[in-house]
Design an enzyme around this catalytic site. Structure first.
Site, short mmCIF file in Angstrom:
data_model
loop_
_atom_site.label_atom_id
_atom_site.label_comp_id
_atom_site.label_asym_id
_atom_site.label_seq_id
_atom_site.Cartn_x
_atom_site.Cartn_y
_atom_site.Cartn_z
CE LYS A 163 -4.27 1.72 0.24
NZ LYS A 163 -5.32 1.48 -0.77
CG ASP A 194 -7.06 -1.04 -2.43
OD1 ASP A 194 -6.07 -1.32 -3.12
OD2 ASP A 194 -7.50 0.10 -2.31
#
Ligand SMILES: O=C(O)CC[C@H](C(=O)O)[C@@H](O)C(=O)O
Ligand SMILES: [Mn+2]
Length: 346
Positions: A163, A194
């Site tokens: 991330k 995600d």
């Protein structure tokens, strides 16, 4: 003779570890098992999930076979036994193999195992609680090298899941992974955690060696088990430079403990990974398990009606049914040297 520490734990841990030991003993007589206690019951007695004396003895072993333990929330001072062992024994690489046993395909996950959000305990105040996500240079380097070596062995590439668009720690981690991979000539594909979860659900098999931070790896590996038919069949190896611990990734499943229906395959395949780590013949256990799963009656979590013991016996009978020359030369060598009792072959 190899010495293996056994920590069965609680819940279904003892049942599935007993199955794994039976399978190991059907493949080789070169392992001696030494049982150690650990977990919440020990904590209630001595204030730690495992004693210092036992840890000292375990460090002298060749490998560790671990079942499962229940970790209560909100018990002041209590820390998960498996998380404690990973830290204390510096088992920094958690290799989780999510197999489709019907066709040999695998989702391969390398989870950094001592840092990230697990690096240290959080701190709490009346108006807030703070957890720390720590990525160190040494920690990033060694896990990157582990994953890159594995990708080379498998003639594959790395999918680095992070991330970095938000987290400083992942920007730091990413630089190190890219630098080492370039030097080693291994391709790195990148995925943001995600959106990667969607890819993992829709297209699970084409990610090479997935490399990621500790907590992301914890989450990705459980989701990936939807492609294995049951979390009950997924093995793992927690590797350090001195020793390694092998455990199924499922939990202690207290709801089915003692009913004799726990799926032993995760623990059996973890033991197969342990055999390979010790230079013995884990491949035979994988192949026997694949053969059994193809037609055998499975435990309820996989839609069958079999008991833990029936699945274990089914896999062992597959092992006994092997013609010695169906398997790789290692085992044949073992027979030639008389190190495997020939009774296996009658
Ligand atoms: O609750 C426990 O004691 C085990 C937690 C542990 C983790 O890595 O967070 C478990 O979920 C795992 O994936 O090994
Ligand atoms: Mn988990």
């Amino acid at each position: 003779m190899y010495r293996v520490a056994v920590i069965k734990g609680d819940g279904i841990g003892p049942e599935v570890v007993d199955s794994a030991i039976r399978v190991v003993n059907s493949v080789t007589d070169r392992i001696r098992f030494y049982e150690f206690e650990g977990g919440f019951e020990v904590f209630k007695r001595i204030g730690s999930p495992i004693s210092e004396d036992d840890l000292k003895e375990i460090r002298k072993m060749d490998a560790i076979l671990f079942g499962a333990t229940t970790t209560p929330f909100n018990v002041p001072g209590y820390r998960s036994l498996i998380v404690t062992l990973r830290k204390e024994l510096d088992l920094y690489a958690n290799l989780r193999i999510i197999p489709d046993l019907s066709n040999g395909k695998e989702i391969v996950i390398v989870r950094e195992n001592t840092e990230g959000l697990y690096a240290r305990d959080g701190i709490g105040f009346s108006d807030r609680a703070i957890d720390f996500r720590i990525i160190t240079l040494e920690g990033a380097r060694r896990i990157a090298k582990f994953a890159i070596n594995l990708a080379k062995e498998r003639n594959s590439f790395i999918t680095f899941v992070h991330k970095a668009n938000v987290l400083k720690g992942d920007r730091f981690f990413r630089e190190i992974v890219l630098e080492i991979a370039e030097r080693e000539g291994v391709e790195v594909r990148e995925a943001i955690i995600d959106s990667f979860m969607i890819k993992l659900v829709k297209n699970p098999w084409d990610h090479g060696v997935i490399l990621t931070e500790n907590m992301f790896g914890d989450i990705i590996s459980d989701l990936a088990t939807i492609h294995a038919g049951s979390i009950g069949i997924v093995p793992s190896g927690n590797y350090g430079d001195e020793i390694a611990l092998f455990e199924p990734i499922h939990g202690s499943a207290p709801d089915i403990a003692g009913k004799g229906i726990a799926n032993p395959i995760g623990a059996i395949l973890s033991a197969a990974m342990m055999l390979d780590y010790l230079g013995l013949n884990g491949k035979v256990v994988w192949e026997a398990t694949r053969r059994y799963v193809r037609y055998g009656n499975l435990t309820p979590d996989m839609g069958g009606t079999a008991t833990t013991s029936e699945v274990t016996k089914g896999i062992i009978s597959e092992i006994y049914s092997f013609d010695p020359f169906d398997i790789d030369e290692i085992w044949v060598e073992e027979i030639r040297l008389g190190r495997i009792p020939l009774t296996l072959w009658r």
